[in-house]
Design a protein around this motif. Structure first.
Motif, mmCIF file in Angstrom:
data_model
loop_
_atom_site.group_PDB
_atom_site.id
_atom_site.type_symbol
_atom_site.label_atom_id
_atom_site.label_comp_id
_atom_site.label_asym_id
_atom_site.label_seq_id
_atom_site.Cartn_x
_atom_site.Cartn_y
_atom_site.Cartn_z
ATOM 1 N N ALA A 196 13.351 -53.469 -13.572
ATOM 2 C CA ALA A 196 12.124 -54.035 -14.012
ATOM 3 C C ALA A 196 12.249 -55.440 -14.861
ATOM 4 O O ALA A 196 11.668 -56.494 -14.683
ATOM 5 N N ALA A 197 13.237 -55.100 -15.674
ATOM 6 C CA ALA A 197 13.568 -56.070 -16.788
ATOM 7 C C ALA A 197 14.404 -57.297 -16.119
ATOM 8 O O ALA A 197 13.826 -58.423 -16.554
ATOM 9 N N THR A 198 14.928 -57.133 -15.157
ATOM 10 C CA THR A 198 15.785 -58.290 -14.466
ATOM 11 C C THR A 198 14.484 -59.117 -13.731
ATOM 12 O O THR A 198 14.606 -60.039 -13.741
ATOM 13 N N LYS A 203 12.369 -57.307 -27.876
ATOM 14 C CA LYS A 203 11.516 -56.579 -26.983
ATOM 15 C C LYS A 203 12.174 -56.293 -25.553
ATOM 16 O O LYS A 203 11.961 -55.752 -24.843
ATOM 17 N N ALA A 204 12.892 -57.561 -25.303
ATOM 18 C CA ALA A 204 13.847 -57.303 -24.211
ATOM 19 C C ALA A 204 14.476 -56.370 -23.870
ATOM 20 O O ALA A 204 14.767 -55.512 -22.922
ATOM 21 N N ARG A 216 14.070 -53.456 -25.626
ATOM 22 C CA ARG A 216 13.415 -52.322 -25.208
ATOM 23 C C ARG A 216 13.093 -52.056 -23.660
ATOM 24 O O ARG A 216 12.941 -51.080 -22.898
ATOM 25 N N ALA A 217 12.877 -53.252 -23.438
ATOM 26 C CA ALA A 217 12.375 -53.327 -21.709
ATOM 27 C C ALA A 217 13.560 -52.934 -20.831
ATOM 28 O O ALA A 217 13.605 -52.104 -20.036
ATOM 29 N N ILE A 248 14.910 -61.132 -17.432
ATOM 30 C CA ILE A 248 15.699 -60.857 -18.639
ATOM 31 C C ILE A 248 17.411 -60.647 -18.145
ATOM 32 O O ILE A 248 17.377 -60.007 -16.951
ATOM 33 N N ASN A 249 18.215 -61.155 -18.734
ATOM 34 C CA ASN A 249 19.482 -61.153 -18.494
ATOM 35 C C ASN A 249 20.049 -59.664 -19.046
ATOM 36 O O ASN A 249 20.281 -59.661 -20.287
ATOM 37 N N LYS A 283 11.368 -61.651 -29.324
ATOM 38 C CA LYS A 283 11.426 -61.738 -28.021
ATOM 39 C C LYS A 283 12.710 -60.858 -27.304
ATOM 40 O O LYS A 283 12.673 -59.955 -26.644
ATOM 41 N N MET A 284 13.763 -61.066 -28.258
ATOM 42 C CA MET A 284 15.090 -60.343 -27.684
ATOM 43 C C MET A 284 14.905 -58.983 -28.008
ATOM 44 O O MET A 284 15.443 -58.205 -27.179
ATOM 45 N N MET A 339 11.706 -59.430 -14.680
ATOM 46 C CA MET A 339 11.039 -60.478 -15.642
ATOM 47 C C MET A 339 11.861 -61.649 -16.055
ATOM 48 O O MET A 339 11.445 -62.532 -16.926
ATOM 49 N N GLU A 360 14.331 -49.200 -20.804
ATOM 50 C CA GLU A 360 13.333 -48.485 -20.182
ATOM 51 C C GLU A 360 13.841 -48.571 -18.403
ATOM 52 O O GLU A 360 13.692 -47.390 -17.744
ATOM 53 N N ASP A 361 13.908 -49.814 -18.101
ATOM 54 C CA ASP A 361 14.055 -49.949 -16.755
ATOM 55 C C ASP A 361 14.787 -51.264 -16.192
ATOM 56 O O ASP A 361 13.966 -52.420 -16.570
#
Ligand SMILES: Nc1ncnc2c1ncn2[C@@H]1O[C@H](COP(=O)(O)OP(=O)(O)OP(=O)(O)O)[C@@H](O)[C@H]1O
Ligand SMILES: [Mg+2]
Lengths: 238, 290
Positions: free
Chosen positions: B175-177, B164-165, B167-168, B181-182, B161-162, B179, B171-172
């Motif tokens: 957008a990650a925020t 993949k986060a 990679r997110a 994601i910290n 999970k960490m 989701m 990228e952006d």
């Protein structure tokens, strides 16, 4: 009906540029509320501020009675609201499934698995293409992915920023049908659109944003607005 | 010929491990952490002190080195770079150069400019005979470590999970925020991983080339940065490929063309690659969104 979202006298600026100048509105549980307005009216700014991406200069945002002030951006989604941003912003280099997993970042594995089935139910296309890299999806599929990804966090309030942007009319219809479906399944919707005709036809209530302010003479029941002379002239092309 | 190839792969593996740190930090924080090379040097000194002064066994020394560098990485990020999250990239770059000088001067203060001779920690291990060439244990371990790190990192970024986060976030961030994601924590974890890898690279480098000075990390740091760009900055397999190619080119350049010119050859190859493929061998275009 209970208020799920309440925005009071919200001001947002980019440096010296004042994009949102004191707007107030509310969304009730179970509703579809739409915020329409021309380019640059401040619609995205409003949604991004509610979603936590931008910090307001002043004003109050409360979700289910709780003041969101001071909450870090990444914590907002865990409260139960999701924002499907303008321009989709799916993670291009990640697969469809990975994108959906990211949507469920704040949820447990079991919750994610369960929600995944629901999302696949709404968007069978995503299920077919779960291993495909998101950047290679068509525009419509990317929009579905962005909406599915936002749903993965199990939001009680879903904010959608121009979901119909750049899509062919038939797809626009499909996306709006899905929005209505999501709403029927119990998600409250705050919808920002330039396609005022479509937005007003699915919404319960509407607000019109004009250069950072809500036009007080054009708000309320979506059906009434659809018929109103002033709204027709300004936003529905006569 | 074979001996040179093996040496090249060995040196290249060290570059690759360092380059991974550069590339991961670049991929996620979109910044060039020029102090990365100096973290290697700190890793070398920590291992050196643990073995020479404290008499610790090598395994423990490596572990100590990894722990210290990981914490150093988190500290550097939190104190120097985090406050500059919304600053221009030039400001961040200058800060990174400042951190680099700071670490070198701190090392000068603590360990003086006298060269330390790094102990051969793999002295007890047997070497391998390969087609008439002796392969030193440090070479084997370096290449092996490189492969293991590559596999673990690939699994980490594709299965956890960490990961993949990360990679997110790369990228952006916005957008990650959205989701949940910290982003700050993710960047911090990335620095931790990169710096931990730098510690391993430091120990391997010092074992293969046993002179240790406050400037020890600077040149390998620049070479590894070159390797990361060469392979495609932001790309994990790219860092690996770039590192190994760079090591091989450097050693072959030294053996067949000129010892003095080998670095120039390395950079010439980089320039040619970038002219032909500006994103590096395995890089793709980075679209930045706010
Ligand atoms: N990052 C930014 N920096 C400076 N000004 C900005 C920024 N983003 C938006 N603005 C300005 O703020 C105002 C509101 O923009 P916003 O994106 O909220 O409009 P919008 O209603 O969503 O428009 P559209 O329908 O085109 O998406 C515009 O005048 C815009 O130029
Ligand atoms: Mg907008």
């Amino acid at each position: 009906m209970a208020e799920i979202l309440k925005v009071e006298d919200l001001h947002v600026s980019y440096g010296n540029i004042r994009a949102v100048k004191g707007i107030s509105f509310e969304v009730h549980e179970g509703e579809i509320v739409t915020l329409i307005g021309a380019n640059g009216a401040g619609k995205s700014t409003t949604l991004n501020t509610i979603g936590g991406l931008l910090k307001p200069r002043s004003g109050r945002i409360s979700f289910e009675g709780k003041d969101l002030h001071g909450l870090s951006a990444h914590k907002v989604v865990a409260e139960g609201m999701a924002l499907c941003p303008e321009g989709r912003r799916v993670f291009q280099q990640m697969t469809v499934l990975e994108n959906l997993e990211m949507g469920a970042y704040t949820r447990s594995k079991a919750e994610a698995d369960e929600t995944l089935e629901r999302v696949y139910g709404l968007f069978p296309r995503l299920k077919e293409r779960y291993r495909q890299v998101a950047g290679t999806l068509s525009g419509g599929e990317q929009q579905m992915l962005a909406m599915g990804r936002a749903l993965m966090s199990r939001p009680r309030l879903m904010m959608l920023d121009e979901p119909s942007m750049g899509l062919a009319p038939i797809l626009v219809q499909q996306i709006f049908d899905i929005i209505v479906d999501m709403n029927r399944q119990g998600t409250t919707i705050l919808l920002v659109e330039q396609n005022a005709q479509m937005a007003l036809s699915v919404a319960n209530r509407a607000y019109v944003l004009e250069t950072g302010k809500i036009n007080l003479s054009m708000q309320g029941d979506a059906e009434d607005l659809l018929r109103s002379e002033a709204v027709r002239k300004a936003y529905l092309g006569g | 010929m074979l001996a040179n190839l093996i040496n090249g792969i060995s040196l290249g593996s060290v570059y690759a491990i360092i380059a991974l740190g550069y590339t991961m930090v670049y991929g996620i924080a979109k910044m060039l952490n020029f102090a990365h090379g100096d973290v290697i040097m700190v890793g070398g000194y920590v291992a050196f002190c643990s073995i020479t002064y404290l008499g610790w066994p090598p395994v423990l020394a490596v572990l100590a080195s990894v722990v210290v560098c990981t914490m150093l990485g988190i500290l550097i990020e939190g104190l120097a770079y985090k406050p500059l999250r919304n600053a221009t990239s030039l400001a961040v770059l200058i800060t990174a150069i400042g951190v680099s000088y700071f670490l070198q001067n701190a090392a000068l203060l603590i360990w003086t400019s006298n060269t330390k001779v790094f102990p051969n920690i793999f002295a007890n291990l047997p070497s391998l005979k390969l087609g008439g060439t002796q392969v030193a244990p440090v070479t084997l371990i370096t290449v092996f470590a490189n492969i293991v790190i590559m596999i673990v990192l690939t699994l980490f970024t594709t299965k956890t999970k960490m990961g993949k986060a990360m990679r997110a976030v790369s990228e952006d961030k916005g957008a990650a925020t959205l989701m949940g994601i910290n982003v700050n924590r993710t960047i911090s974890v990335t620095f931790a991983i990169g710096s931990g890898l730098a510690a391993i690279a430091g120990v391997l480098l010092c074992t293969a080339y046993p002179t240790l000075m406050p400037t020890t990390g600077a040149m390998p740091g620049i070479k590894a940065f070159t390797a990361a760009v060469f392979g495609g900055i932001g790309s994990i397999p790219g860092a690996m490929l770039g590192g190994i190619l760079l090591g091989v080119i450097e050693i072959f350049g030294k053996a067949y063309i000129s010892t003095q010119l080998s670095d120039a050859i390395v950079f010439a190859v980089l320039i040619i690659v970038l002219l032909v493929k500006p994103t590096g061998l395995l890089g793709h275009k980075v679209n930045e969104k706010v």
